[in-house]
Design an enzyme around this catalytic site. Structure first.
Site, mmCIF file in Angstrom:
data_model
loop_
_atom_site.group_PDB
_atom_site.id
_atom_site.type_symbol
_atom_site.label_atom_id
_atom_site.label_comp_id
_atom_site.label_asym_id
_atom_site.label_seq_id
_atom_site.Cartn_x
_atom_site.Cartn_y
_atom_site.Cartn_z
ATOM 1 N N CYS A 132 -55.255 27.559 9.121
ATOM 2 C CA CYS A 132 -56.101 28.680 8.962
ATOM 3 C C CYS A 132 -55.740 29.891 7.996
ATOM 4 C CB CYS A 132 -56.612 29.378 10.324
ATOM 5 S SG CYS A 132 -57.908 30.896 10.376
ATOM 6 N N CYS A 135 -56.829 33.358 9.292
ATOM 7 C CA CYS A 135 -56.049 33.986 10.311
ATOM 8 C C CYS A 135 -54.488 34.301 9.786
ATOM 9 C CB CYS A 135 -55.923 32.861 11.356
ATOM 10 S SG CYS A 135 -57.169 31.970 11.550
ATOM 11 N N ASP A 136 -53.753 33.726 8.905
ATOM 12 C CA ASP A 136 -52.439 33.574 8.876
ATOM 13 C C ASP A 136 -52.103 34.190 7.380
ATOM 14 O OD1 ASP A 136 -52.143 32.991 11.278
ATOM 15 O OD2 ASP A 136 -51.941 30.845 10.945
#
Ligand code: NDP
Length: 321
Positions: A132, A135-136
């Site tokens: 992701c 997300c990261d």
């Protein structure tokens, strides 16, 4: 006992909930492990109709949640661990052993990212390995990252990562991308992006704490290449979240729930399915939302006494996605 219990809180689940509650049915939604579903990881949606400006996945899902709440939907934060579909009412049991009973059920559990299954992937998950970018990606500011895959997801992840990373290498096992042309063009124009064609990642190395290097091989001549890298984002497709239904509901060879041609009915009368859990071909928020609407209308009709008609339809038409 609820009239309609919905498992999953992505666009399919929330749209089903909104329609079900609006039809006057007592409706509960069990959010699952990731409230809002996969979409909360999407940075900006440009193709969800109704929004002239791009909207973030998180904002869209928050709107759907608020709309469902206003309609009187009960939203429960729980993860269903086991189900009993052998008789009506259907019983679903959550993580803390709460059992939910319902007259009908809509399954909208979606699909999860697939992994490569290579050495180093598990070891460095969360320490340089991710599925992701939204997300990261932030953790890779000015770093060098790789994205594995050749579909829309991989291209989107790569594009997103260019916002942070110094360089992004897209590693694709084939010699052409599956991603839409418009996205491919954007990717190719981006000076931070390099594409490695006909290449597989076969090992992810690190220093014990974080990823440092990839071992790649050519799919043409098996030549090995080592590449220094700080992060690797795996974007090679998804698998449906159906393991808890195994043996109770008909699924296809890839685990997707089989639904009726004409509606959202599954192999059990009174249980309906919507979104990525039963449809591997589109994976679009708007398609899932539409299917959620269909499932809610089907459940409502079923509760209104059209059970016989549904059972008949299921018999007459082969199950087909
Ligand atoms: P896809 O199935 O489209 O693509 C998966 C990619 O991963 C393929 O290029 C495939 O290679 C590669 N791959 C699969 N397994 C491996 C493996 N073991 N090792 C290396 N590479 C592998 O998945 P996506 O998640 O990209 O997209 C799924 C669906 O969702 C599509 O319909 C897509 O259009 C849609 N989608 C749409 C978006 C949008 O419109 N904004 C955003 C994201 C997804 P190969 O090509 O060689 O088979």
């Amino acid at each position: 006992m609820d009239d309609i219990l919905i498992i999953g809180s992505g666009p399919a689940g929330y749209t089903a909930a909104i329609y079900a509650a609006r039809a006057g049915r007592s409706t509960k939604i069990i959010t699952g492990p990731q409230p809002g579903g996969q979409l909360i990881k999407m940075s900006l949606l440009e193709n969800y109709s109704g929004f002239s400006d791009p909207i973030s996945g998180l904002a869209l899902m928050d709107q759907m949640k608020q709309q469902a709440e206003k309609m009187g939907v009960i939203i429960v934060s729980d993860i269903i661990k086991s189900v009993d579909f052998s008789k009506s009412p259907f019983r679903c049991t959550g993580e803390l052993n709460t059992t939910y009973e319902s007259k009908t059920l809509i399954i909208a559990t979606g699909a999860n990212a697939k992994w490569l299954g290579i050495p180093g992937e598990d070891k460095y998950l969360g320490a340089g390995v991710s599925a992701c970018a939204v997300c990261d990606g932030f953790f890779f500011r000015n770093k060098n990252v790789a994205v594995v895959g050749g579909g829309n997801t991989a291209v989107e992840e790569a594009m997103y990562l260019t916002n942070f990373a110094q360089s992004v290498v897209l590693v694709h096992r084939g010699d052409k991308l599956r991603a839409e042309q418009i996205m491919q063009k954007r990717l190719e124009k981006n000076p931070k992006v390099e594409i490695m064609w006909n290449t597989r990642v076969v090992n992810i190395f690190g220093d014990g704490n974080k990823v440092t290097e990839l071992l790649l091989t050519s799919t043409r001549n098996n030549m090995e290449i080592r590449k220094a890298i700080d992060g690797v984002f795996v974007a090679i497709g998804h698998q449906p979240a159906t393991s808890i239904f195994e043996g109770q509901l008909e699924v296809d060879e890839n685990g997707y729930i089989v639904t009726n041609k004409a509606n959202s009915a599954t192999s059990i009368p009174g249980i309906f399915a919507a979104g990525d859990v039963c449809n591997p071909n589109y994976r679009q928020a708007i398609v899932s939302a539409g299917q959620g609407c269909v499932a809610a209308l089907d459940a409502d009709r079923f509760l209104s006494g059209e059970r016989q008609e549904y059972s008949q339809q299921c018999k007459e038409q082969n199950y087909l996605r």
